[in-house]
Write a protein that holds these residues in place. Structure first.
Motif, PDB file in Angstrom:
ATOM      1  N   LYS A  83      31.430  46.188  42.957  1.00  0.00           N
ATOM      2  CA  LYS A  83      31.249  44.725  42.853  1.00  0.00           C
ATOM      3  C   LYS A  83      30.994  44.322  41.406  1.00  0.00           C
ATOM      4  O   LYS A  83      31.636  43.406  40.880  1.00  0.00           O
ATOM      5  CB  LYS A  83      30.096  44.281  43.745  1.00  0.00           C
ATOM      6  N   ASP A  84      30.084  44.995  40.746  1.00  0.00           N
ATOM      7  CA  ASP A  84      29.803  44.694  39.337  1.00  0.00           C
ATOM      8  C   ASP A  84      31.051  44.893  38.476  1.00  0.00           C
ATOM      9  O   ASP A  84      31.341  44.102  37.586  1.00  0.00           O
ATOM     10  CB  ASP A  84      28.666  45.580  38.808  1.00  0.00           C
ATOM     11  N   HIS A  85      31.784  45.954  38.770  1.00  0.00           N
ATOM     12  CA  HIS A  85      32.977  46.285  38.001  1.00  0.00           C
ATOM     13  C   HIS A  85      34.045  45.190  38.135  1.00  0.00           C
ATOM     14  O   HIS A  85      34.599  44.724  37.141  1.00  0.00           O
ATOM     15  CB  HIS A  85      33.521  47.640  38.480  1.00  0.00           C
ATOM     16  N   VAL A  86      34.328  44.771  39.353  1.00  0.00           N
ATOM     17  CA  VAL A  86      35.394  43.781  39.532  1.00  0.00           C
ATOM     18  C   VAL A  86      34.995  42.404  39.019  1.00  0.00           C
ATOM     19  O   VAL A  86      35.840  41.653  38.546  1.00  0.00           O
ATOM     20  CB  VAL A  86      35.925  43.692  40.986  1.00  0.00           C
ATOM     21  N   VAL A  87      33.716  42.086  39.079  1.00  0.00           N
ATOM     22  CA  VAL A  87      33.270  40.806  38.531  1.00  0.00           C
ATOM     23  C   VAL A  87      33.454  40.800  37.009  1.00  0.00           C
ATOM     24  O   VAL A  87      33.969  39.834  36.437  1.00  0.00           O
ATOM     25  CB  VAL A  87      31.805  40.504  38.923  1.00  0.00           C
ATOM     26  N   GLU A  88      33.079  41.894  36.360  1.00  0.00           N
ATOM     27  CA  GLU A  88      33.297  41.995  34.905  1.00  0.00           C
ATOM     28  C   GLU A  88      34.771  41.863  34.564  1.00  0.00           C
ATOM     29  O   GLU A  88      35.144  41.159  33.630  1.00  0.00           O
ATOM     30  CB  GLU A  88      32.784  43.342  34.379  1.00  0.00           C
ATOM     31  N   ARG A  89      35.617  42.568  35.298  1.00  0.00           N
ATOM     32  CA  ARG A  89      37.058  42.511  35.029  1.00  0.00           C
ATOM     33  C   ARG A  89      37.617  41.115  35.292  1.00  0.00           C
ATOM     34  O   ARG A  89      38.467  40.638  34.562  1.00  0.00           O
ATOM     35  CB  ARG A  89      37.825  43.538  35.877  1.00  0.00           C
ATOM     36  N   ALA A  90      37.143  40.473  36.334  1.00  0.00           N
ATOM     37  CA  ALA A  90      37.615  39.115  36.648  1.00  0.00           C
ATOM     38  C   ALA A  90      37.298  38.159  35.500  1.00  0.00           C
ATOM     39  O   ALA A  90      38.099  37.281  35.170  1.00  0.00           O
ATOM     40  CB  ALA A  90      36.979  38.621  37.945  1.00  0.00           C
ATOM     41  N   ARG A  91      36.158  38.337  34.895  1.00  0.00           N
ATOM     42  CA  ARG A  91      35.773  37.470  33.769  1.00  0.00           C
ATOM     43  C   ARG A  91      36.643  37.716  32.543  1.00  0.00           C
ATOM     44  O   ARG A  91      36.819  36.831  31.724  1.00  0.00           O
ATOM     45  CB  ARG A  91      34.309  37.697  33.423  1.00  0.00           C
ATOM     46  N   GLN A  92      37.181  38.914  32.427  1.00  0.00           N
ATOM     47  CA  GLN A  92      37.980  39.272  31.252  1.00  0.00           C
ATOM     48  C   GLN A  92      39.440  38.857  31.351  1.00  0.00           C
ATOM     49  O   GLN A  92      40.125  38.806  30.342  1.00  0.00           O
ATOM     50  CB  GLN A  92      37.913  40.781  31.003  1.00  0.00           C
ATOM     51  N   ILE A  93      39.932  38.567  32.537  1.00  0.00           N
ATOM     52  CA  ILE A  93      41.372  38.341  32.665  1.00  0.00           C
ATOM     53  C   ILE A  93      41.794  36.898  32.500  1.00  0.00           C
ATOM     54  O   ILE A  93      42.970  36.594  32.644  1.00  0.00           O
ATOM     55  CB  ILE A  93      41.939  38.895  33.991  1.00  0.00           C
ATOM     56  N   SER A  94      40.889  36.020  32.182  1.00  0.00           N
ATOM     57  CA  SER A  94      41.267  34.610  32.120  1.00  0.00           C
ATOM     58  C   SER A  94      41.705  34.153  30.729  1.00  0.00           C
ATOM     59  O   SER A  94      41.994  32.979  30.538  1.00  0.00           O
ATOM     60  CB  SER A  94      40.126  33.732  32.648  1.00  0.00           C
ATOM     61  N   THR A  95      41.788  35.065  29.766  1.00  0.00           N
ATOM     62  CA  THR A  95      42.271  34.662  28.447  1.00  0.00           C
ATOM     63  C   THR A  95      43.796  34.567  28.495  1.00  0.00           C
ATOM     64  O   THR A  95      44.444  35.306  29.244  1.00  0.00           O
ATOM     65  CB  THR A  95      41.871  35.685  27.358  1.00  0.00           C
TER      66      THR A  95
END
Length: 189
Positions: A83-95
């Motif tokens: 859960k922590d991992h995918v939330v971090e990745r989700a935040r990174q993909i919006s650039t």
């Protein structure tokens, strides 16, 4: 080691800019090496193929996830780590850069195939961690596989569909919904 890290980052940056401006299939390793001012042998030591180069951040992310799973504190579940991992990745993909990179990956058959192999490694890692948490028995083996497949598969699918729909503002919300749904569906007693 610092020089090697700088060289690796330089190659990644040069390659990413080239791939995004000209397309994956229109850029050669020779061109990347020349632009990064390194010998092609040096580039190949870090990245044996163009696919390895374009997906390097996915490989880094997978390695980081494996380390987090292996080194998690007692009482921290593998699902919490995911859960922590995918939330971090989700935040990174919006650039804009990350969106274009992912669109390129999702629309190239070879790249998407390589991404599926990364997804399979995530699934195997999470399955092993879930099995380590549970008691032995065939029911737990099936359960661990189903939970891992559901979490990994659905999160990758959600990321892909939201990127392709250019609806990246909701990625974090959707990946959390996947985790909550899978936990509610498969982990209640």
């Amino acid at each position: 080691q610092i020089k090697k890290a700088r060289t690796r980052l330089l190659i990644e940056d040069v390659a990413l800019r080239a791939f995004l401006s000209r397309g994956f299939n229109n850029v050669t390793l020779d061109e990347i090496a020349e632009s990064a001012e390194v010998h092609k042998r040096t580039l190949l030591r870090y990245f044996p193929t163009k696919t390895d180069l374009v997906l390097c951040r996915y490989y880094y992310s997978l390695r980081e996830f494996k380390l987090r799973v292996e080194s998690r504190d007692a009482g921290v579940s593998a699902i919490d780590v995911w859960k922590d991992h995918v939330v971090e990745r989700a935040r990174q993909i919006s650039t804009p850069e990350q969106i274009r990179l992912r669109e390129m990956i999702y629309t190239d058959e070879a790249l998407e195939s390589a991404l599926l192999s990364i997804q399979a490694e995530y699934q195997a890692t999470l399955t092993r961690a879930l099995l380590d948490e549970g008691s032995p028995g065939s029911g737990n083996i099936v359960r661990a596989h189903v939970i891992a497949a559901s979490l990994i598969g659905a999160n990758f699918a959600i990321a892909r569909s939201t990127i392709m729909a250019k609806d990246t503002e909701i990625v974090e919300k959707r990946v959390l919904e996947v985790v909550e749904f899978v936990v509610a569906t498969f982990t209640s007693s």
